[in-house]
Scaffold this motif. Structure first.
Motif, PDB file in Angstrom:
ATOM      1  N   PRO A 184      67.956  86.146  11.603  1.00  0.00           N
ATOM      2  CA  PRO A 184      69.215  86.377  12.330  1.00  0.00           C
ATOM      3  C   PRO A 184      69.007  86.235  13.828  1.00  0.00           C
ATOM      4  CG  PRO A 184      68.295  88.450  11.538  1.00  0.00           C
ATOM      5  CD  PRO A 184      67.458  87.361  10.932  1.00  0.00           C
ATOM      6  N   ALA A 185      70.056  85.809  14.510  1.00  0.00           N
ATOM      7  CA  ALA A 185      69.979  85.652  15.964  1.00  0.00           C
ATOM      8  C   ALA A 185      69.796  87.016  16.622  1.00  0.00           C
ATOM      9  CB  ALA A 185      71.248  84.992  16.482  1.00  0.00           C
ATOM     10  N   PRO A 186      69.034  87.078  17.706  1.00  0.00           N
ATOM     11  CA  PRO A 186      68.861  88.356  18.410  1.00  0.00           C
ATOM     12  C   PRO A 186      70.202  88.939  18.852  1.00  0.00           C
ATOM     13  CG  PRO A 186      67.301  86.724  19.207  1.00  0.00           C
ATOM     14  CD  PRO A 186      68.267  85.987  18.331  1.00  0.00           C
ATOM     15  N   LYS A 187      70.307  90.251  18.764  1.00  0.00           N
ATOM     16  CA  LYS A 187      71.470  90.984  19.247  1.00  0.00           C
ATOM     17  C   LYS A 187      71.005  91.896  20.371  1.00  0.00           C
ATOM     18  CE  LYS A 187      74.705  89.544  16.445  1.00  0.00           C
ATOM     19  NZ  LYS A 187      75.930  88.845  16.947  1.00  0.00           N
ATOM     20  N   TRP A 188      71.574  91.679  21.557  1.00  0.00           N
ATOM     21  CA  TRP A 188      71.108  92.375  22.756  1.00  0.00           C
ATOM     22  C   TRP A 188      71.972  93.582  23.090  1.00  0.00           C
ATOM     23  CZ3 TRP A 188      66.781  91.433  25.612  1.00  0.00           C
ATOM     24  CH2 TRP A 188      66.072  90.259  25.322  1.00  0.00           C
ATOM     25  N   PHE A 189      71.314  94.736  23.175  1.00  0.00           N
ATOM     26  CA  PHE A 189      71.914  95.917  23.770  1.00  0.00           C
ATOM     27  C   PHE A 189      71.500  95.952  25.242  1.00  0.00           C
ATOM     28  CE2 PHE A 189      71.504  97.058  19.309  1.00  0.00           C
ATOM     29  CZ  PHE A 189      72.729  97.650  19.038  1.00  0.00           C
ATOM     30  N   CYS A 219      76.262  94.220  23.371  1.00  0.00           N
ATOM     31  CA  CYS A 219      76.811  95.574  23.306  1.00  0.00           C
ATOM     32  C   CYS A 219      76.264  96.386  24.461  1.00  0.00           C
ATOM     33  CB  CYS A 219      76.431  96.224  21.975  1.00  0.00           C
ATOM     34  SG  CYS A 219      77.015  97.930  21.752  1.00  0.00           S
ATOM     35  N   PHE A 220      77.122  97.185  25.089  1.00  0.00           N
ATOM     36  CA  PHE A 220      76.688  98.091  26.146  1.00  0.00           C
ATOM     37  C   PHE A 220      76.444  99.464  25.536  1.00  0.00           C
ATOM     38  CE2 PHE A 220      76.939 101.078  29.583  1.00  0.00           C
ATOM     39  CZ  PHE A 220      76.240 100.426  30.595  1.00  0.00           C
ATOM     40  N   VAL A 221      75.329 100.095  25.932  1.00  0.00           N
ATOM     41  CA  VAL A 221      75.004 101.416  25.396  1.00  0.00           C
ATOM     42  C   VAL A 221      74.661 102.352  26.548  1.00  0.00           C
ATOM     43  CG1 VAL A 221      72.612 100.725  24.970  1.00  0.00           C
ATOM     44  CG2 VAL A 221      73.551 102.688  23.763  1.00  0.00           C
ATOM     45  N   PRO A 247      81.735  95.667  23.404  1.00  0.00           N
ATOM     46  CA  PRO A 247      81.654  96.878  22.591  1.00  0.00           C
ATOM     47  C   PRO A 247      80.800  97.907  23.334  1.00  0.00           C
ATOM     48  CG  PRO A 247      81.082  94.909  21.315  1.00  0.00           C
ATOM     49  CD  PRO A 247      81.107  94.500  22.754  1.00  0.00           C
ATOM     50  N   ILE A 248      81.159  99.177  23.247  1.00  0.00           N
ATOM     51  CA  ILE A 248      80.449 100.229  23.981  1.00  0.00           C
ATOM     52  C   ILE A 248      80.081 101.353  23.027  1.00  0.00           C
ATOM     53  CG2 ILE A 248      80.592 101.948  25.812  1.00  0.00           C
ATOM     54  CD1 ILE A 248      82.660 100.157  27.197  1.00  0.00           C
ATOM     55  N   VAL A 249      78.801 101.747  23.063  1.00  0.00           N
ATOM     56  CA  VAL A 249      78.312 102.932  22.369  1.00  0.00           C
ATOM     57  C   VAL A 249      77.824 103.899  23.440  1.00  0.00           C
ATOM     58  CG1 VAL A 249      76.614 103.865  20.762  1.00  0.00           C
ATOM     59  CG2 VAL A 249      77.640 101.613  20.330  1.00  0.00           C
ATOM     60  N   SER A 250      78.280 105.139  23.390  1.00  0.00           N
ATOM     61  CA  SER A 250      77.906 106.114  24.419  1.00  0.00           C
ATOM     62  C   SER A 250      77.675 107.481  23.800  1.00  0.00           C
ATOM     63  CB  SER A 250      78.995 106.226  25.482  1.00  0.00           C
ATOM     64  OG  SER A 250      78.699 107.240  26.423  1.00  0.00           O
TER      65      SER A 250
END
Length: 207
Positions: free
Chosen positions: A12-17, A91-93, A114-117
């Motif tokens: 799978p392609a890298p997913k960057w946070f 995604c921003f974390v 998308p934001i995870v906090s």
């Protein structure tokens, strides 16, 4: 944002946070790195970029080494325009213990990220719409929030900067008991929403 080693055709392609903030205790990047280690064990495609500067940079780098994440988690140090890096991430974390006005969440939402906090006093009112995926302040909960994004369960956040500024000015004038029409000049706008960085994109403040 390319991975250090190109993925094979079946990988799978890298997913960057990405996160942006000073390397200080209240930002709790140690919790983020610990959570990411758990995420990466379950999702090898996950990657992490920590943008900022501050006194804990070396200790955070040592933690990355200790957890065996040197090829997948990266500390950039200070960047002149972190906004351009944010625009290329997935995604921003945010892992903070507390924030004042979390401007970096506004900047992430301008980019429709998308934001995870983690949960803190001001996060629920940070954006006009309820689109931030909020988790409790521990590494396990943060890891589950990041996995929720990888599983497609975290929606993109969006901020209409014009409407946001109008509401902010109206609230300010109401607090002063002045009619909105008394405003003599328009409010300064946030950066225009765009999915790609430009030469005029604002520099993200390291909070």
């Amino acid at each position: 944002m390319r991975d250090l080693v190109a993925p094979t055709s079946t990988a799978p392609a890298p997913k960057w946070f990405v996160t942006v903030g000073r390397y200080t205790n209240e930002k709790n990047h140690e919790r983020l790195i610990t959570a990411f280690a758990s995420v990466h064990r379950r999702h090898p495609e996950a990657r992490l970029l920590i943008v900022g500067h501050g006194p804990l940079q070396e200790s955070l780098a040592r933690l990355i080494v200790r957890l065996g994440l040197v090829t997948v988690a990266h500390i950039t140090g200070a960047l002149s325009n972190p906004f351009s890096v944010m625009s290329r991430a997935d995604c921003f974390v945010l892992s903070s213990d507390y924030e004042g006005q979390p401007m970096v969440l506004l900047e992430a939402s301008v980019l429709d990220m998308p934001i995870v906090s983690t949960r803190f006093a001001t996060v629920e009112d940070a954006l006009p719409e309820d689109t931030i995926h909020i988790v409790e302040q521990d590494a396990e909960a943060l890891a589950e929030g990041m996995i929720a994004f990888l599983d497609g369960r975290v929606e993109r956040s969006h901020l209409d900067s014009t409407a946001y500024n109008e509401r902010a000015v109206a609230s300010f004038l109401e607090a002063l008991r002045l009619p909105v029409a008394a405003r003599s000049t328009p409010a300064p706008a946030l950066a225009p929403a765009t999915a790609t960085a430009t030469a005029t994109a604002p520099t993200v403040r390291a909070l």
